[in-house]
Design a protein around this motif. Structure first.
Motif, short mmCIF file in Angstrom:
data_model
loop_
_atom_site.label_atom_id
_atom_site.label_comp_id
_atom_site.label_asym_id
_atom_site.label_seq_id
_atom_site.Cartn_x
_atom_site.Cartn_y
_atom_site.Cartn_z
N ALA A 56 22.59 -13.68 -106.64
CA ALA A 56 22.96 -15.32 -107.13
C ALA A 56 23.08 -15.21 -108.53
N ASN A 61 25.04 -17.96 -110.45
CA ASN A 61 24.84 -19.02 -109.53
C ASN A 61 23.48 -19.55 -109.44
N GLU A 64 21.73 -21.44 -106.55
CA GLU A 64 21.34 -20.80 -105.33
C GLU A 64 19.98 -19.75 -105.44
#
Length: 292
Positions: A56, A61, A64
């Motif tokens: 992630a 991201n 996450e």
């Protein structure tokens, strides 16, 4: 009577059936809900959480990543990835602009791993979070005069960077920390200069003089010193303190010979103060009481 008794028995039996049905239905729903929750909160292997978090972060991201790192700390607080997960959590929160959360994660890491080889990184990130905390999101997208803002966490950032340099002078993060300490000192000096300008706008020249002297005494290597010397010389002249004014001008000429405060003949001729005659009470009270 017999009919009534039979009816009562039938009715009672029916009620028991209804109650039994309700109990069975409730139990089934409860078991189903528990099974659903168990499925949602199924604990994954430690390595899976770690790899998910790394993947992630590599893809940007960080929400996450933070979630997986939180799971990793919750379910495997003493696992093989525990220390690295704590470090990654600092970074993930910082990238998520959760600066207070990043600082809290750094504090926790230093508390749990005081002898870690990565303590310098945690100190650096804690200082970096504080360094950016004062400016906030607004300054990223709008023109904000940083010198006009309360420095707040800047002093904490300076302490963190200073501790990093004292404890780990050879750290790879030391050069950047040193540069940020210089920037913090410049910012603090600019704040004092901003206050001095404000007092001048209020014709509170004694207060402006005090601010200028504070800059010269405490932030002598910052770019604000030139203007501070000009303010110092001018306010001394206004208060008819000739020696102080002469010394300030001499210091200005020695350190900033090309200052715009000097005319083509090299004479000190700035024009930063208002020239109205003012009462002593107005000067002492920072101009807030006027000349009445």
């Amino acid at each position: 009577m017999a009919v009534i008794s039979n009816f009562a028995i039938i009715r009672d039996s029916g009620m028991r059936s209804v109650v039994r049905l309700l109990l069975v239905t409730t139990a089934a729903l409860f078991i189903s809900a528990c099974a659903s929750n168990d499925k949602q909160e199924e604990v994954l292997p430690e390595q899976t959480y770690y790899e998910n978090a790394r993947d992630a972060m590599n893809s940007g991201n960080f929400n996450e990543a933070e979630q997986n790192l939180d799971y990793l700390e919750t379910y495997y607080p003493f696992g093989r990835y525990a220390e690295q997960a704590q470090l990654d959590l600092i970074y993930a929160r910082y990238q998520n602009l959760d600066l207070e959360g990043a600082r809290a994660a750094a504090d926790r890491f230093l508390r749990l791993n005081p002898q870690s080889d990565h303590a310098d990184y945690a100190l650096y990130m804690r200082g970096l979070a504080s360094y950016n905390l004062d400016i906030g999101l607004a300054a990223r997208y709008f023109p904000v005069d940083v010198s006009a803002r309360d420095p707040g966490e800047q002093r904490q950032a300076f302490q963190d960077f200073s501790e990093l340099l004292n404890r780990y002078p050879s750290s790879e993060y030391a050069p950047d920390a040193r540069q940020r300490m210089i920037a913090i000192r410049n910012r603090l000096a600019e704040l004092e200069l901003y206050a001095a300008r404000y007092y001048i706008s209020r014709e509170a020249y004694i207060a402006a003089n005090n601010r200028a002297r504070y800059i010269i005494e405490n932030y002598s290597t910052t770019p604000s010193v030139e203007e501070a010397l000009i303010i110092l010389a001018e306010t001394f002249r206004f208060m008819d303190l000739k020696k102080g004014a002469t010394d300030a001008v001499a210091m200005l000429k020695e350190n900033f010979p090309d200052s715009t405060a000097f005319n083509e003949s090299g004479e000190f001729q700035p024009d930063i103060l208002k020239r109205e005659d003012r009462s002593l009470s107005s000067v002492v009270t920072f101009g807030l009481m006027g000349d009445e």
